[in-house]
Design a protein around this motif. Structure first.
Motif, PDB file in Angstrom:
ATOM      1  N   LEU A 230      -0.788 -11.093   6.629  1.00  0.00           N
ATOM      2  CA  LEU A 230       0.067 -10.801   5.945  1.00  0.00           C
ATOM      3  C   LEU A 230      -0.334 -10.808   4.515  1.00  0.00           C
ATOM      4  CD1 LEU A 230       2.961  -9.840   5.743  1.00  0.00           C
ATOM      5  CD2 LEU A 230       3.594 -12.524   5.794  1.00  0.00           C
ATOM      6  N   GLN A 231      -0.952 -11.896   3.839  1.00  0.00           N
ATOM      7  CA  GLN A 231      -1.200 -12.031   2.552  1.00  0.00           C
ATOM      8  C   GLN A 231      -2.391 -11.065   2.225  1.00  0.00           C
ATOM      9  OE1 GLN A 231      -1.720 -13.918   5.256  1.00  0.00           O
ATOM     10  NE2 GLN A 231      -1.842 -16.035   4.367  1.00  0.00           N
ATOM     11  N   HIS A 232      -3.204 -10.441   2.921  1.00  0.00           N
ATOM     12  CA  HIS A 232      -4.157  -9.566   2.977  1.00  0.00           C
ATOM     13  C   HIS A 232      -3.705  -8.160   2.714  1.00  0.00           C
ATOM     14  CE1 HIS A 232      -6.018 -13.326   4.820  1.00  0.00           C
ATOM     15  NE2 HIS A 232      -6.222 -13.343   3.583  1.00  0.00           N
ATOM     16  N   LEU A 233      -2.761  -7.890   3.458  1.00  0.00           N
ATOM     17  CA  LEU A 233      -2.447  -6.177   3.688  1.00  0.00           C
ATOM     18  C   LEU A 233      -1.653  -6.013   2.232  1.00  0.00           C
ATOM     19  CD1 LEU A 233      -2.926  -4.147   5.658  1.00  0.00           C
ATOM     20  CD2 LEU A 233      -0.725  -4.485   6.552  1.00  0.00           C
TER      21      LEU A 233
ATOM     22  N   GLU B 122       2.436  -6.969  16.894  1.00  0.00           N
ATOM     23  CA  GLU B 122       1.840  -7.601  15.838  1.00  0.00           C
ATOM     24  C   GLU B 122       1.310  -7.106  14.629  1.00  0.00           C
ATOM     25  OE1 GLU B 122      -1.705 -11.169  15.646  1.00  0.00           O
ATOM     26  OE2 GLU B 122      -1.331 -10.309  17.680  1.00  0.00           O
ATOM     27  N   ALA B 123       0.772  -6.098  14.869  1.00  0.00           N
ATOM     28  CA  ALA B 123       0.166  -5.125  13.614  1.00  0.00           C
ATOM     29  C   ALA B 123       1.362  -4.411  13.019  1.00  0.00           C
ATOM     30  CB  ALA B 123      -1.081  -4.018  14.065  1.00  0.00           C
ATOM     31  N   GLY B 124       2.107  -4.058  13.534  1.00  0.00           N
ATOM     32  CA  GLY B 124       3.318  -3.376  13.284  1.00  0.00           C
ATOM     33  C   GLY B 124       4.121  -4.393  12.135  1.00  0.00           C
ATOM     34  N   GLY B 125       4.399  -5.528  12.654  1.00  0.00           N
ATOM     35  CA  GLY B 125       5.227  -6.651  12.107  1.00  0.00           C
ATOM     36  C   GLY B 125       4.532  -6.940  10.892  1.00  0.00           C
ATOM     37  N   ILE B 126       3.112  -7.146  10.946  1.00  0.00           N
ATOM     38  CA  ILE B 126       2.365  -7.510   9.508  1.00  0.00           C
ATOM     39  C   ILE B 126       2.314  -6.456   8.676  1.00  0.00           C
ATOM     40  CG2 ILE B 126      -0.005  -8.037   8.494  1.00  0.00           C
ATOM     41  CD1 ILE B 126      -0.392  -9.432  11.194  1.00  0.00           C
TER      42      ILE B 126
ATOM     43  N   GLN C 288     -10.682  -7.173   2.312  1.00  0.00           N
ATOM     44  CA  GLN C 288     -10.685  -8.176   3.133  1.00  0.00           C
ATOM     45  C   GLN C 288     -11.800  -8.477   4.304  1.00  0.00           C
ATOM     46  OE1 GLN C 288      -9.315 -11.016   2.300  1.00  0.00           O
ATOM     47  NE2 GLN C 288      -9.655 -12.263   4.313  1.00  0.00           N
ATOM     48  N   ARG C 289     -12.318  -9.511   4.305  1.00  0.00           N
ATOM     49  CA  ARG C 289     -13.162  -9.655   5.466  1.00  0.00           C
ATOM     50  C   ARG C 289     -12.660 -10.771   6.497  1.00  0.00           C
ATOM     51  NH1 ARG C 289     -19.704 -11.956   4.324  1.00  0.00           N
ATOM     52  NH2 ARG C 289     -20.303 -10.745   6.147  1.00  0.00           N
TER      53      ARG C 289
ATOM     54  N   PHE D 262       0.730  -1.149  -0.001  1.00  0.00           N
ATOM     55  CA  PHE D 262      -0.009  -0.020  -0.028  1.00  0.00           C
ATOM     56  C   PHE D 262       0.871   1.179   0.054  1.00  0.00           C
ATOM     57  CE2 PHE D 262      -3.268  -2.774   1.530  1.00  0.00           C
ATOM     58  CZ  PHE D 262      -4.476  -2.256   0.623  1.00  0.00           C
ATOM     59  N   GLY D 263       1.855   1.265   0.859  1.00  0.00           N
ATOM     60  CA  GLY D 263       2.752   2.477   1.022  1.00  0.00           C
ATOM     61  C   GLY D 263       2.675   2.777   2.599  1.00  0.00           C
ATOM     62  N   THR D 264       1.878   3.598   2.790  1.00  0.00           N
ATOM     63  CA  THR D 264       2.049   4.085   4.463  1.00  0.00           C
ATOM     64  C   THR D 264       0.438   3.571   4.865  1.00  0.00           C
ATOM     65  OG1 THR D 264       3.372   5.765   4.103  1.00  0.00           O
ATOM     66  CG2 THR D 264       2.097   5.779   6.228  1.00  0.00           C
ATOM     67  N   ILE D 265       0.542   2.841   6.093  1.00  0.00           N
ATOM     68  CA  ILE D 265      -0.592   2.202   6.831  1.00  0.00           C
ATOM     69  C   ILE D 265      -0.566   2.912   8.293  1.00  0.00           C
ATOM     70  CG2 ILE D 265      -1.616   0.497   7.761  1.00  0.00           C
ATOM     71  CD1 ILE D 265      -0.754  -1.390   5.275  1.00  0.00           C
TER      72      ILE D 265
END
Length: 418
Positions: free
Chosen positions: A401-404, A132-136, A395-396, A116-119
């Motif tokens: 990882l594979q969805h971000l 966890e979220a930062g790592g993904i 994504q639902r 994406f770029g920046t999340i």
């Protein structure tokens, strides 16, 4: 960024191989940072717990679920480390071919996954999200803006300090992981007039936080929605299974979005009244406040719900509503009307009935004979999650990882014109 309130400027002089955030880090670099971060969490385990106790002592609210999510103990740190280890061992989600087409004119057209770029991740209470979220987000090639809650500030700052250490040791700019120590007004200003490009925002928290972000954000938002999950006990249920699943869903962890809030019992179940009383007694033994609809309150000594509006509520507390239904279709309709779009489970030995229920209930995850507590990225084999989306785009359910990722079209030609 404003007023020196971010942690982005430290250590830039030592970084000489990365001058810009506009390109993708090699996968070996990303994995090396994740592995080192896991090591640092182990090395700093005692310090992290000590600092977290400061946040616990400073917390003055009366939200039991938030307080439980705020705690960082050995089990939480073990989970953080495991999530990083799993992430570092997974394949690169960037550059995965999704579509390949050879045009009649000789053009070769390929669609591949892209960062994406920046999340930006906005979250409450949970310091483990900082890992966890930062790592993904980082593994999937994105810069991360972490906006945690004030209640977990000291814990978050310590963890971000470790992120920056892992980045610097790998000669990577610490701008890849940035902490935004903003109050509510500053956060609103950033959402409305961001001082840097933000491609995606993910809020993780209560309905007020989500509404706040949706109202003010100027870029796409993935809603990590509320729970309000249902269990439906069908007429052909294994009652021992049903009892175990309900108790687990309600009492194993009240502070999570996959916890159970509502139970529907089919009145075609033989001796349903006896079973309902058994559930109520077991729940009350575990200090759960039980409310019932009119049918339940008639056969058991529990308060009757005052309004059907309560069927919409997510409790995040030792509280549950039990009601009755006369058919599978009525159960499906009620769940679709009131649930949060997260998870629903049917307890039945009839596989055809279960499949019909699972096909027609409109939630991100549907279950047969299992607890809703499994709706989780780690439990689903994703190696952790950024959030659990109740949106249908893009994504639902658990966002792993594979969805971000987004996608990009690569078109190779030899002078073709149209």
């Amino acid at each position: 960024m404003r007023g020196g309130k971010t942690m982005q400027n430290e250590g830039h002089a030592q970084i000489d191989n990365i001058k810009t955030m506009n390109h993708l880090l090699p996968i070996k670099k990303r994995d090396s940072v994740l592995s080192r971060m896991a090591e640092l969490l182990e090395e700093e385990r005692t310090n992290i717990k000590t600092i977290n106790q400061q946040d616990i002592k400073n917390y003055s609210g009366d939200d039991l679920a938030m307080e439980k999510r705020l705690l960082v103990d050995d089990a939480k740190i073990d989970g953080m480390i495991l999530s990083l280890q799993q992430l570092s061992s997974q394949n690169d989600p960037i550059g995965v071919e999704r579509f390949n087409f050879d045009h009649a004119n000789g053009l070769k057209i390929i669609n591949k996954t892209a960062a994406f770029g920046t999340i930006m991740i906005i979250y409450e209470s949970r310091p483990d999200v900082t890992v966890e979220a930062g790592g993904i987000a980082f593994k999937s090639g994105n810069k991360i803006l972490l906006k945690g809650g004030k209640e977990s500030l000291q814990s978050n700052l310590k963890i971000v300090e470790l992120w920056h250490q892992a980045l610097k040791e790998n000669t990577i700019s610490i701008e890849w992981v940035e902490y935004l120590n903003y109050n509510r007004e500053e956060t609103q200003t950033f959402l409305e007039k961001p001082t840097q490009k933000v491609d995606l925002i993910v809020p993780r928290g209560g309905e007020q936080l989500i509404a706040f972000v949706k109202k003010h954000a100027k870029c796409p938002v993935i809603i990590s929605g509320r729970g309000n999950n249902f269990v439906y006990v069908n007429a052909e249920a294994d009652l021992n299974q049903a009892l175990s699943i309900i108790i687990n869903g309600k009492t194993s962890n009240i502070s999570v979005c996959n916890a159970l809030d509502k139970v529907l019992i089919d009145t075609n179940l033989p001796n349903w009244e006896v079973f309902a009383k058994q559930i109520i007694a077991e729940l009350q033994h575990k200090n759960v406040i039980v409310l019932g609809d009119q049918s339940i309150s008639k056969i058991a000594d529990v308060p009757q719900i005052e309004s059907d509006l309560i069927w919409h509520e997510e409790f995040l507390d030792y509280k549950i509503v039990i009601g009755t239904t006369n058919s599978d279709q009525e159960a499906i309709d009620k769940i679709n009307k009131y649930c949060g779009g997260h998870s629903a489970s049917i307890i039945t030995k009839n596989d055809a009935v279960a499949q019909n229920f699972m096909d027609n209930v409109d939630t991100a995850a549907v279950y047969q004979n299992a607890s809703t507590r499994f709706t989780d990225g780690g439990q689903f084999g994703l190696g952790g999650e950024l959030a659990i989306s109740t949106d249908k785009l893009h994504q639902r359910g658990p966002i792993g990882l594979q969805h971000l990722v987004t996608n990009k079209w690569y078109v190779y030609g030899d002078g073709q014109i149209r």
